[in-house]
Design an enzyme around this catalytic site. Structure first.
Site, PDB file in Angstrom:
ATOM      1  N   LYS A 126       0.867  -1.182   0.000  1.00  0.00           N
ATOM      2  CA  LYS A 126       0.000   0.000   0.000  1.00  0.00           C
ATOM      3  C   LYS A 126       0.895   1.221   0.000  1.00  0.00           C
ATOM      4  CE  LYS A 126      -4.484   0.975   0.281  1.00  0.00           C
ATOM      5  NZ  LYS A 126      -5.648   0.166  -0.160  1.00  0.00           N
TER       6      LYS A 126
HETATM    7  P1  NAD Z   1     -13.591   7.533  -2.584  1.00  0.00           P
HETATM    8  O1  NAD Z   1     -12.606   8.607  -2.352  1.00  0.00           O
HETATM    9  O2  NAD Z   1     -14.161   7.316  -3.946  1.00  0.00           O
HETATM   10  O3  NAD Z   1     -14.846   7.698  -1.588  1.00  0.00           O
HETATM   11  C1  NAD Z   1     -14.701   7.833  -0.216  1.00  0.00           C
HETATM   12  C2  NAD Z   1     -16.055   8.211   0.354  1.00  0.00           C
HETATM   13  O4  NAD Z   1     -15.951   8.273   1.777  1.00  0.00           O
HETATM   14  C3  NAD Z   1     -16.547   9.580  -0.104  1.00  0.00           C
HETATM   15  O5  NAD Z   1     -17.951   9.518  -0.315  1.00  0.00           O
HETATM   16  C4  NAD Z   1     -16.244  10.457   1.114  1.00  0.00           C
HETATM   17  O6  NAD Z   1     -17.106  11.577   1.202  1.00  0.00           O
HETATM   18  C5  NAD Z   1     -16.513   9.496   2.228  1.00  0.00           C
HETATM   19  N1  NAD Z   1     -15.922   9.908   3.493  1.00  0.00           N
HETATM   20  C6  NAD Z   1     -14.649  10.331   3.716  1.00  0.00           C
HETATM   21  N2  NAD Z   1     -14.503  10.667   5.010  1.00  0.00           N
HETATM   22  C7  NAD Z   1     -15.686  10.422   5.601  1.00  0.00           C
HETATM   23  C8  NAD Z   1     -16.169  10.577   6.910  1.00  0.00           C
HETATM   24  N3  NAD Z   1     -15.370  11.011   7.895  1.00  0.00           N
HETATM   25  N4  NAD Z   1     -17.462  10.246   7.181  1.00  0.00           N
HETATM   26  C9  NAD Z   1     -18.282   9.790   6.205  1.00  0.00           C
HETATM   27  N5  NAD Z   1     -17.873   9.635   4.937  1.00  0.00           N
HETATM   28  C10 NAD Z   1     -16.599   9.953   4.639  1.00  0.00           C
HETATM   29  O7  NAD Z   1     -12.880   6.194  -2.040  1.00  0.00           O
HETATM   30  P2  NAD Z   1     -13.247   4.699  -2.368  1.00  0.00           P
HETATM   31  O8  NAD Z   1     -12.349   4.230  -3.453  1.00  0.00           O
HETATM   32  O9  NAD Z   1     -14.719   4.561  -2.492  1.00  0.00           O
HETATM   33  O10 NAD Z   1     -12.757   3.982  -1.032  1.00  0.00           O
HETATM   34  C11 NAD Z   1     -13.572   3.871   0.128  1.00  0.00           C
HETATM   35  C12 NAD Z   1     -13.034   2.741   1.002  1.00  0.00           C
HETATM   36  O11 NAD Z   1     -12.991   1.532   0.246  1.00  0.00           O
HETATM   37  C13 NAD Z   1     -11.602   2.933   1.522  1.00  0.00           C
HETATM   38  O12 NAD Z   1     -11.499   2.320   2.795  1.00  0.00           O
HETATM   39  C14 NAD Z   1     -10.773   2.148   0.532  1.00  0.00           C
HETATM   40  O13 NAD Z   1      -9.532   1.732   1.067  1.00  0.00           O
HETATM   41  C15 NAD Z   1     -11.696   0.980   0.291  1.00  0.00           C
HETATM   42  N6  NAD Z   1     -11.431   0.247  -0.943  1.00  0.00           N
HETATM   43  C16 NAD Z   1     -11.476   0.848  -2.158  1.00  0.00           C
HETATM   44  C17 NAD Z   1     -11.247   0.090  -3.302  1.00  0.00           C
HETATM   45  C18 NAD Z   1     -11.347   0.692  -4.667  1.00  0.00           C
HETATM   46  O14 NAD Z   1     -11.227  -0.077  -5.649  1.00  0.00           O
HETATM   47  N7  NAD Z   1     -11.607   1.954  -4.834  1.00  0.00           N
HETATM   48  C19 NAD Z   1     -10.931  -1.264  -3.192  1.00  0.00           C
HETATM   49  C20 NAD Z   1     -10.917  -1.849  -1.939  1.00  0.00           C
HETATM   50  C21 NAD Z   1     -11.167  -1.085  -0.819  1.00  0.00           C
END
Ligand code: NAD
Length: 436
Positions: A126
């Site tokens: 990561k």
């Molecule tokens: P993103 O940036 O597209 O979205 C993140 C979301 O979380 C946004 O809607 C943001 O407003 C919200 N957020 C941030 N801080 C917040 C808070 N304090 N309270 C409420 N909402 C909050 O990111 P993503 O890619 O959707 O990733 C989200 C999670 O999924 C992370 O933990 C990431 O590690 C995990 N993840 C993502 C992927 C991927 O392919 N994108 C894969 C596996 C895991």
């Protein structure tokens, strides 16, 4: 307790690593505890368990850029390769102001477990930069990304470690990383990152893959719990790539998304939120705040909404023991990495709330990243239907295998996933032996 003793127990929680701060042990301490919970199930492989508590390689880099106003800014960047026993490193790059080494290490550890639990031929890694990307101009963002890529270029590469998007990064950032790495190497290397634009060797279906995997896991869990998808109530925290797409697929399958929260607002509509309209609102306005199709509620009320599925898809550490005691969902499907603390896990288990853990539920993204990497190597690209069908096959068979181990050993799904994964990683470690 003397300070020395307090420090000793602080470091013990961190797996004995002196370079982390015992006063701020999370989320690495949660990862260590999750590993400890697997110890009784490892048999002779227990001999190797410390491997999982010691990241193989931890690179901290300084990322200086010239800002548009002529001043120089420095950002802290990281790439952690937690374990490479089963293959090259794989894991996203996060741009967020709260990124720390501790957090990147935990996320790298979860990638090791996730890749092994699903059976992908990768280790876990990561990376991230401690920055608020929304405070940078497009030019500044590009200079920072390119300098960071050059700095971590020492240890990444298509056969060494392959980054992907995470919170705060996207396909455009991946394109800059791919270009920078290729320029430094003197030849186009599409396979150095995944989650790229389609025009650069990206894969169809990648952008939707994590949300799709979350939805598939919910559907499979629902079959075991006798929850019909039609009319099921869904509550989603985080409305970005993972939460937004999962919400859309739930709705398309007949479920009702009754609440959604992001960093700007927490909204509820018992009749069901119009998810595509909410996604369009977020794209135009940067967040859910002001969306007219639902009413604002307090974030603390959000956790106790009665529903069939609760999907945390924002950041880690969101479901604390106190919140877990109020959850009224039948199933928690972890879209985010590390959203539930180990103590909260215990509370949910006592309250008979089923938790589909992150290392399974959000593995759809890395699974299609794997497909992207394979397609890049062979320069032969599959259709979206082929990709979605292969993704579904892998997710459902991983779900079934983990469910089976949970039944046999009478453990939660998280422990079952860790048992399968840790066996695979430590067996590879043992077979390879220690160098030299
Ligand atoms: P993103 O940036 O597209 O979205 C993140 C979301 O979380 C946004 O809607 C943001 O407003 C919200 N957020 C941030 N801080 C917040 C808070 N304090 N309270 C409420 N909402 C909050 O990111 P993503 O890619 O959707 O990733 C989200 C999670 O999924 C992370 O933990 C990431 O590690 C995990 N993840 C993502 C992927 C991927 O392919 N994108 C894969 C596996 C895991």
């Amino acid at each position: 307790m003397s300070n020395d003793n307090a420090n000793q127990s602080g470091y013990a929680k961190l797996g004995g690593l002196s370079y982390l701060n015992p006063a701020a042990p999370e989320p690495w301490a949660s990862f260590i505890e999750q590993i400890e919970r697997v110890r009784p199930y490892l048999g002779p492989l227990e001999r190797w368990i410390e491997t999982l508590k010691h990241p193989k390689r931890t690179l901290i880099v300084d990322v200086p850029i010239e800002r548009d106003d002529g001043t120089i800014a420095h950002f802290e960047g990281y790439r952690v390769q937690h374990n490479l026993s089963r293959g090259p490193g794989k894991g996203g790059i996060r741009y967020h102001p709260a990124v720390t080494l501790n957090e990147v290490m935990a996320l790298a550890g979860w990638m090791t477990v996730k890749n092994a639990a699903i059976g992908l031929p990768f280790g876990g890694a990561k990376g991230g930069i401690r920055v608020d990307p929304t405070a940078l101009s497009p030019g500044e963002l590009q200079r920072m990304t390119r300098r960071f890529t050059s700095e971590i270029g020492l240890i990444i590469g298509p056969d060494r470690d392959i980054p992907a998007p995470d919170v705060g990064t996207n396909a455009k950032i991946m394109a800059m990383m791919m270009d920078t790495f290729s320029m430094n190497r003197g030849g186009t290397a599409t396979g150095v990152v995944t989650g790229k634009p389609i025009a650069l060797g990206g894969s169809l279906g990648r952008q939707e893959a994590t949300g799709r995997g979350v939805y598939l896991c919910a559907r499979e869990a629902g079959k075991h719990q006798q929850i019909p998808m039609e009319g099921a109530r869904v509550v989603v925290q985080g409305f970005g790539n993972v939460g937004g797409i999962a919400a859309r697929l739930f709705r398309a399958a007949g479920a009702r998304v009754i609440a959604a929260a992001d960093h700007t607002a927490t909204l509820v509509n018992e009749a069901g939120i119009d998810v595509p309209a909410a996604q369009a609102w977020v794209a135009a306005n940067g967040g859910l705040a002001g969306f007219p199709g639902a009413a604002p509620i307090d974030i603390e009320d959000f956790w106790q909404l009665e529903c069939e599925y609760l999907v945390p898809a924002a950041l880690e550490g969101q479901i604390t023991p106190e919140r877990a005691a109020r959850v009224r969902a039948r199933v928690v499907v972890e879209g985010a990495n590390g959203p539930t603390t180990p103590a909260a896990d215990d509370v949910l288990r006592e309250r008979k709330v089923l938790v589909v853990p992150d290392v399974l539920a959000n593995a759809g993204g890395v699974t299609v990243s794997y497909f992207e990497w394979v397609q890049d190597f062979s320069s032969f690209f599959w259709t979206e239907d082929e990709i979605n069908a292969r993704l579904e096959r892998i997710m459902v068979s991983a779900f079934d295998a983990i469910w089976q181990v949970a039944l046999e050993k009478q453990v939660p799904l998280r422990t079952a996933a860790f048992i399968i994964a840790c066996h695979r990683v430590l067996e590879a470690r043992a077979e390879r032996g220690l160098y030299p």
